[in-house]
Enzyme design. Structure first.
Site, PDB file in Angstrom:
ATOM      1  N   LYS A   1      54.098  36.192   3.899  1.00 54.13           N
ATOM      2  CA  LYS A   1      54.908  35.157   4.222  1.00 54.13           C
ATOM      3  C   LYS A   1      55.063  35.377   5.889  1.00 54.13           C
ATOM      4  O   LYS A   1      55.666  36.297   6.183  1.00 54.13           O
ATOM      5  CB  LYS A   1      56.272  35.111   3.572  1.00 54.13           C
ATOM      6  CG  LYS A   1      57.006  33.876   4.173  1.00 54.13           C
ATOM      7  CD  LYS A   1      58.584  34.042   3.877  1.00 54.13           C
ATOM      8  CE  LYS A   1      59.467  34.579   4.868  1.00 54.13           C
ATOM      9  NZ  LYS A   1      59.567  33.807   6.023  1.00 54.13           N
TER      10      LYS A   1
ATOM     11  N   GLY B   1      60.739  43.191  10.420  1.00 57.22           N
ATOM     12  CA  GLY B   1      61.776  42.390  10.715  1.00 57.22           C
ATOM     13  C   GLY B   1      62.991  43.037  11.010  1.00 57.22           C
ATOM     14  O   GLY B   1      62.833  44.391  11.611  1.00 57.22           O
ATOM     15  N   SER B   2      64.237  42.649  10.858  1.00 55.27           N
ATOM     16  CA  SER B   2      65.475  43.158  11.195  1.00 55.27           C
ATOM     17  C   SER B   2      65.920  44.236  10.259  1.00 55.27           C
ATOM     18  O   SER B   2      65.687  44.428   9.083  1.00 55.27           O
ATOM     19  CB  SER B   2      66.456  42.108  11.377  1.00 55.27           C
ATOM     20  OG  SER B   2      66.617  41.547  10.215  1.00 55.27           O
ATOM     21  N   THR B   3      66.489  45.363  10.902  1.00 50.19           N
ATOM     22  CA  THR B   3      66.973  46.363  10.097  1.00 50.19           C
ATOM     23  C   THR B   3      68.018  45.717   8.758  1.00 50.19           C
ATOM     24  O   THR B   3      67.711  46.339   7.986  1.00 50.19           O
ATOM     25  CB  THR B   3      67.923  47.268  11.122  1.00 50.19           C
ATOM     26  OG1 THR B   3      66.896  48.008  11.835  1.00 50.19           O
ATOM     27  CG2 THR B   3      68.521  48.344  10.059  1.00 50.19           C
TER      28      THR B   3
ATOM     29  N   GLY C   1      65.685  44.671   6.395  1.00 49.10           N
ATOM     30  CA  GLY C   1      64.844  45.765   5.465  1.00 49.10           C
ATOM     31  C   GLY C   1      65.849  46.611   4.421  1.00 49.10           C
ATOM     32  O   GLY C   1      65.283  47.110   3.762  1.00 49.10           O
TER      33      GLY C   1
ATOM     34  N   GLU D   1      59.062  48.184   9.049  1.00 46.24           N
ATOM     35  CA  GLU D   1      59.157  48.375  10.360  1.00 46.24           C
ATOM     36  C   GLU D   1      60.334  47.499  10.943  1.00 46.24           C
ATOM     37  O   GLU D   1      60.353  46.234  10.895  1.00 46.24           O
ATOM     38  CB  GLU D   1      57.640  47.622  11.086  1.00 46.24           C
ATOM     39  CG  GLU D   1      56.448  48.415  10.391  1.00 46.24           C
ATOM     40  CD  GLU D   1      56.259  49.689  11.392  1.00 46.24           C
ATOM     41  OE1 GLU D   1      57.137  50.187  12.546  1.00 46.24           O
ATOM     42  OE2 GLU D   1      55.297  50.475  10.857  1.00 46.24           O
TER      43      GLU D   1
ATOM     44  N   CYS E   1      60.102  44.508  19.344  1.00 48.86           N
ATOM     45  CA  CYS E   1      61.003  45.623  18.582  1.00 48.86           C
ATOM     46  C   CYS E   1      61.048  46.992  19.430  1.00 48.86           C
ATOM     47  O   CYS E   1      62.274  47.545  19.658  1.00 48.86           O
ATOM     48  CB  CYS E   1      60.439  45.809  17.310  1.00 48.86           C
ATOM     49  SG  CYS E   1      58.639  46.121  17.382  1.00 48.86           S
TER      50      CYS E   1
ATOM     51  N   GLU F   1      70.554  45.599  19.259  1.00 48.09           N
ATOM     52  CA  GLU F   1      69.379  45.156  19.684  1.00 48.09           C
ATOM     53  C   GLU F   1      69.672  43.499  20.035  1.00 48.09           C
ATOM     54  O   GLU F   1      70.218  42.634  19.412  1.00 48.09           O
ATOM     55  CB  GLU F   1      68.642  44.922  18.515  1.00 48.09           C
ATOM     56  CG  GLU F   1      67.067  44.811  19.087  1.00 48.09           C
ATOM     57  CD  GLU F   1      66.116  44.896  17.469  1.00 48.09           C
ATOM     58  OE1 GLU F   1      66.607  44.546  16.350  1.00 48.09           O
ATOM     59  OE2 GLU F   1      64.881  45.080  17.700  1.00 48.09           O
TER      60      GLU F   1
END
Ligand code: TAP
Length: 482
Positions: free
Chosen positions: A184, A236-238, A241, A258, A292, A389
């Site tokens: 996706k 993607g974002s933490t 995740g 990641e 990132c 971030e």
């Protein structure tokens, strides 16, 4: 400092043939959604609607997983590594042949400058396929363990900052090791993934080996939750995740994550300052700072801080911000309105918390999503702009006196993806690399990527590596790792 006046040098978009709408790429062909809806994808530099894309339902994801399972059991999982390698080489060559088309489309959908999509994203995506094509028939000799075997069906969810490149990072190792995929792309940047589906057809890949389902977070969640997925690969974002890690806890699914970063770019007093300034610019203003591993925290030794800041600000006044399709543009558009709001909110917090804000004062286009290259000085470690971030063209500057203090400040973050060190002393580079809790440490350079080099994070930047032999190991089971 005055900029040279350049005449406009726009890349032609005639090479891109956009359909008014796209279906889902399942089992080797474009199909209509079952129960899904549609959304528009826009050019963030102009707000022009580029096309309408399918928001895939859970039923669509299920069809894609069924197709991937069939392809794995029937063809791809049984094929020799040498034959799989031929398909990957073919994909790599087609990407090179169609490089301009991919670069222009990436720039239209993402907002990044054409010189970056042309010189970084697309060549690196092709390089990933070439590199992994070479491994396909040598997995037993890659040091992965005894008898490496594919997991089966891999679910892959990627972000919007390097749409084609992240697709390549995911699909190339998966296919090389004999897995089939359901991928996706991000909601705001689906178009190069859909063009990649065309490449898959052109390369004559067996149906179902690569399936592309477009959609938003719910589509990603449907992939994560699908019971017949063997492994997940997420970038993607933490925040997301962590949700994924929670969703799959207790299941047999393997995962690599990641996630985000807040890298320190550390400049010592003995560094070559002009080169370091270029490295700072590349570290945080490349790809509008939507990176990132961006060097978003500048740690500069106190006795050279004034000099570095002065030279940096002078250099930033020469950056060209504007039309991403113009070959002279250095900084393009912010990828979405939502991301622009986040950058605006965090920079306002930086001012409110007492840091000094500066931007390069450039003119911004009237339409689209834009943000001036911005520098905060007088930043302290507790400020949100030093901890969170921002994922935009915003640099936070902190100072240090000793190498120990630089290490302590650099490591004072929940993340641990990357770092940069600028010094003339080799021994200091090695000492710093040893002390820094970051997956990648660049020395006297920044943001260099290579398919042979493993990339990934410590702490909240995720787990697992992508690229190199270490990246391959996430896509196989062996008799030693089960
Ligand atoms: P996210 O919001 O996390 O989105 C990443 C992908 O996950 C998108 O395709 C997204 O769909 C999807 N998604 C959203 N919610 C989901 C859910 N509940 N379950 C499954 N999938 C879901 O991140 P982003 O805003 O696209 O990207 C920026 C972040 O990615 C930054 O934090 C950045 O540091 C990180 N990043 C990390 C790396 C590496 S290599 N570590 C590389 C690039 C980016 P939508 O597009 O619809 O939201």
């Amino acid at each position: 400092m005055a900029k040279f006046e350049y005449a406009p040098a726009p890349e032609s978009r005639a090479v891109v043939d956009l359909a008014p709408s796209y279906g889902l790429f399942i089992n080797g062909e474009f199909t209509e959604s079952q129960g899904g809806s549609a959304f528009k994808t826009v050019n963030p530099a102009t707000e022009e609607v580029l096309s309408e894309v399918t928001d895939a339902s859970a039923a669509d994801v299920d069809r894609a997983v069924v197709a991937a399972r069939r392809a794995h059991n029937g063809v791809w999982g049984r094929m020799s590594g040498a034959d799989r390698g031929k398909y990957l080489f073919r994909i790599a060559r087609i990407l090179q042949e169609r490089a301009r088309e991919f670069a222009v489309l990436e720039t239209l959908d993402n907002g990044k400058p054409i010189k970056e999509s042309r010189d970084v994203d697309v060549p690196l995506a092709a390089a990933h396929f070439f590199y992994h094509a070479g491994w396909a028939d040598k997995l037993e000799y890659a040091g992965l363990g005894t008898n490496p075997r594919a997991h089966g069906v891999v679910g892959q969810v990627i972000p919007w900052n390097f749409p084609l490149l992240m697709l390549a990072w995911k699909i190339a190792p998966a296919l090389a090791t004999g897995n089939t995929v359901v991928l996706k792309p991000a909601e705001t940047t689906p178009l190069t993934a859909l063009l990649f589906a065309d490449v898959v057809q052109q390369a004559d890949l067996p149906p179902g080996v690569v399936n592309i389902v477009t959609g938003a977070g719910a589509t990603g969640q449907a992939i994560v939750d699908h019971p017949d997925i063997d492994k997940l690969a997420f970038t993607g974002s933490t925040g997301v995740g962590k949700m994924i890690a929670r969703s799959i806890a207790g299941t047999r699914k393997k995962a690599t994550l990641e996630l985000g970063g807040k890298a320190a770019n550390i400049i010592f007093e003995d560094a070559a300052i002009d080169q370091a300034v270029e490295g700072i610019v590349n570290g945080i203003f490349f790809n509008q700072g939507h990176v990132c591993c961006a060097g978003s925290r500048l740690l500069v030794q106190e006795n050279i801080a004034e000099d570095v800041e002065r030279r940096l600000k002078r250099r930033l006044q020469t950056l060209r911000v504007g039309d991403p399709l113009d070959k002279n543009t250095d900084v393009g558009a912010i990828n979405s309105k939502a991301q622009l709001s986040r950058i605006t909110e965090l920079t306002a917090a930086g001012e409110a918390e007492g840091a000094q804000r500066w931007d390069n004062g450039c003119e911004l286009p009237a339409k689209g999503f834009w943000f001036r290259p911005t520098v905060f000085t007088g930043v302290s470690q507790t400020h949100r702009i030093a901890q969170e971030e921002i994922f935009g063209p915003v640099l936070s500057v902190l100072t240090f006196r000793t190498p120990q203090e630089a290490v302590a400040k650099a490591n004072n973050t929940p993340y641990g993806l990357s770092a940069g060190v600028w010094t003339e002393k080799g021994s200091r580079i090695l000492w710093m690399a040893d002390q820094l809790r970051a997956g990648v440490v660049w020395a006297n350079t920044f943001n260099k990527f290579d398919p042979t080099s493993p990339f990934g994070g410590y702490k909240e930047s995720g787990y697992g590596r992508e690229g190199g032999r270490h990246g391959l190991s996430a896509y196989v089971t062996t008799e030693s790792n089960g």
